[in-house]
Design a protein around this motif. Structure first.
Motif, PDB file in Angstrom:
ATOM      1  N   LEU A 188       0.856  -1.196   0.000  1.00  0.00           N
ATOM      2  CA  LEU A 188       0.000   0.000   0.000  1.00  0.00           C
ATOM      3  C   LEU A 188       0.890   1.243   0.000  1.00  0.00           C
ATOM      4  O   LEU A 188       1.821   1.347   0.798  1.00  0.00           O
ATOM      5  N   ARG A 189       0.613   2.158  -0.935  1.00  0.00           N
ATOM      6  CA  ARG A 189       1.295   3.457  -0.957  1.00  0.00           C
ATOM      7  C   ARG A 189       0.238   4.508  -1.191  1.00  0.00           C
ATOM      8  O   ARG A 189      -0.460   4.450  -2.203  1.00  0.00           O
ATOM      9  N   TYR A 190       0.060   5.453  -0.302  1.00  0.00           N
ATOM     10  CA  TYR A 190      -0.917   6.518  -0.533  1.00  0.00           C
ATOM     11  C   TYR A 190      -0.366   7.828  -0.014  1.00  0.00           C
ATOM     12  O   TYR A 190      -0.142   7.988   1.179  1.00  0.00           O
ATOM     13  N   ILE A 191      -0.110   8.743  -0.953  1.00  0.00           N
ATOM     14  CA  ILE A 191       0.438  10.038  -0.571  1.00  0.00           C
ATOM     15  C   ILE A 191      -0.696  11.012  -0.264  1.00  0.00           C
ATOM     16  O   ILE A 191      -0.586  11.856   0.621  1.00  0.00           O
ATOM     17  N   GLY A 192      -1.816  10.860  -1.000  1.00  0.00           N
ATOM     18  CA  GLY A 192      -2.937  11.776  -0.791  1.00  0.00           C
ATOM     19  C   GLY A 192      -2.783  13.030  -1.636  1.00  0.00           C
ATOM     20  O   GLY A 192      -3.374  14.064  -1.358  1.00  0.00           O
ATOM     21  N   SER A 193      -1.949  12.923  -2.670  1.00  0.00           N
ATOM     22  CA  SER A 193      -1.755  14.019  -3.617  1.00  0.00           C
ATOM     23  C   SER A 193      -1.829  13.339  -4.983  1.00  0.00           C
ATOM     24  O   SER A 193      -0.961  12.524  -5.316  1.00  0.00           O
ATOM     25  N   MET A 194      -2.898  13.619  -5.737  1.00  0.00           N
ATOM     26  CA  MET A 194      -3.185  12.789  -6.916  1.00  0.00           C
ATOM     27  C   MET A 194      -2.027  12.715  -7.907  1.00  0.00           C
ATOM     28  O   MET A 194      -1.723  11.645  -8.436  1.00  0.00           O
TER      29      MET A 194
END
Ligand code: FDP
Length: 341
Positions: A245-251
């Motif tokens: 899982l990788r989620y930066i929260g910046s599209m």
């Protein structure tokens, strides 16, 4: 990579040279697109500089939210919007602009009007500005349908009608990724030259990836297919390894990683936001266009994302995009749900 040879490379493919090369394949072309793009590139360079200085400007501003000249500091997203609107209007090649920052579309005055419509988010992921996370500009380009007075219908077109799309990521380096409908190419800003240089020619997304990217904090409100898909990513039953899982929260940053490394980026619908969060015209469409051009797919939960016909300029849609095989899996889960009803 041979870094020493790289440092002395003398034949530099700048973005301008690249676009002019492409243009020369179409002898009838008047160069309008190249001019438009050079104005977009200027906007990206300006925003890149502003983003790099943001931390410093904030420190200076701490004395009282004003800068050294005593003027009130403009928020970076407002500033970026002004820069892009002015650059696009002054290009003389645009007729309608839709920006995430402006409630209404901008119709360019007849004296400065051209044939292109530009939809854009001048600074996407802006909630990340203050902590130095990568953010970006996203854009899509349409051409007006006929010789007529431009109307909003000219931008309410499915994403598949876009002529070009791209994003610029302001991260550890400044990278502009562009497609004019013939593949995807990435350019990195060389700060000493002030030029974007071709560094990622003909980007192809891996057919299947090892990463999924989603805001799992919303899991409580997901629908069945999204919940099943994420469960499969974590606990695969076919003997394959779980995905990371990788989620930066910046599209822009999440999509850029997905494009280069493969995998899937999801912003699904949920009970609280039945249309998801991301905006069709200047987030979903440009990123879906790039994904398809790189050999991946983009799906809304109901249909191919680029087939959507928006009804409002700031409309939202759920989106699942990335590696071809990964998106196939989520399509199958939504397909099975429809059949089961
Ligand atoms: P932001 O709110 O920081 O502007 O649509 C904007 C966006 O960021 C995207 O860049 C990003 O992918 C998404 O929202 C993040 O949303 P969540 O915080 O709900 O995960």
């Amino acid at each position: 990579m041979d870094h020493e040879a790289d440092a002395y490379r003398t034949d530099l493919m700048t973005i301008t040279r690249f676009v002019l090369n492409e243009q020369s394949k179409y002898p009838e072309s008047r160069g309008d697109f190249s001019i438009l793009l050079s104005h977009i590139v200027l906007g990206c360079k300006f925003v890149c500089t502003a983003v790099n200085k943001a931390g410093l400007a904030k420190l200076i501003g701490l004395a009282g939210e004003t800068n050294v000249q005593g003027e009130e500091q403009k928020k970076l997203d407002v500033l970026s919007n002004e820069v892009f609107v002015k650059a696009l209007v002054s290009s003389g090649r645009t007729c309608i602009l839709v920006s995430e920052e402006d409630e209404e579309a901008t119709f360019v005055a007849p004296s400065k009007r051209g044939r292109y419509c530009v939809v854009f988010d001048p600074l996407d992921g802006s909630s990340n500005i203050d902590c130095g996370v990568s953010i970006g500009t996203i854009f899509g380009i349409y051409m007006v349908k006929d010789d007529h007075e431009p109307t909003l219908d000219d931008v309410m077109q499915p994403g598949k009608n876009m002529l070009a799309a791209g994003y610029c990521m302001y991260g550890s380096s400044c990278t502009l990724v562009l497609s004019t409908g013939e593949g995807v190419n990435g350019f990195t800003l060389d700060p000493s030259l002030g030029e974007f240089i071709l560094t990622h020619p003909n980007i192809k997304i891996p057919k299947k990836g090892k990463i999924y990217s989603v805001n799992e904090g919303n899991a409580k409100n997901w629908d069945g297919p999204t919940a099943k898909y994420v469960e499969k990513c974590k606990f695969p039953k076919d003997g394959s390894s779980p995905k990371s899982l990788r989620y930066i929260g910046s599209m822009v940053a999440d999509v850029h990683r997905t494009l280069l490394y493969g995998g899937i980026f999801l912003y699904p619908a949920d009970k609280k936001s039945p249309n998801g969060k991301l905006r069709v015209l200047y987030e979903v469409f440009p990123m879906s266009f790039l994904m398809e051009q790189a050999g991946g797919q983009a799906f809304t939960g109901k249909q191919r994302a680029l087939d959507l016909i928006p009804e409002k300029i700031h409309e939202r849609s759920p989106i699942f995009l990335g590696s071809y095989d990964d998106v196939e899996e989520i399509k199958a889960l939504y397909g099975a749900e429809v059949k089961g009803k």
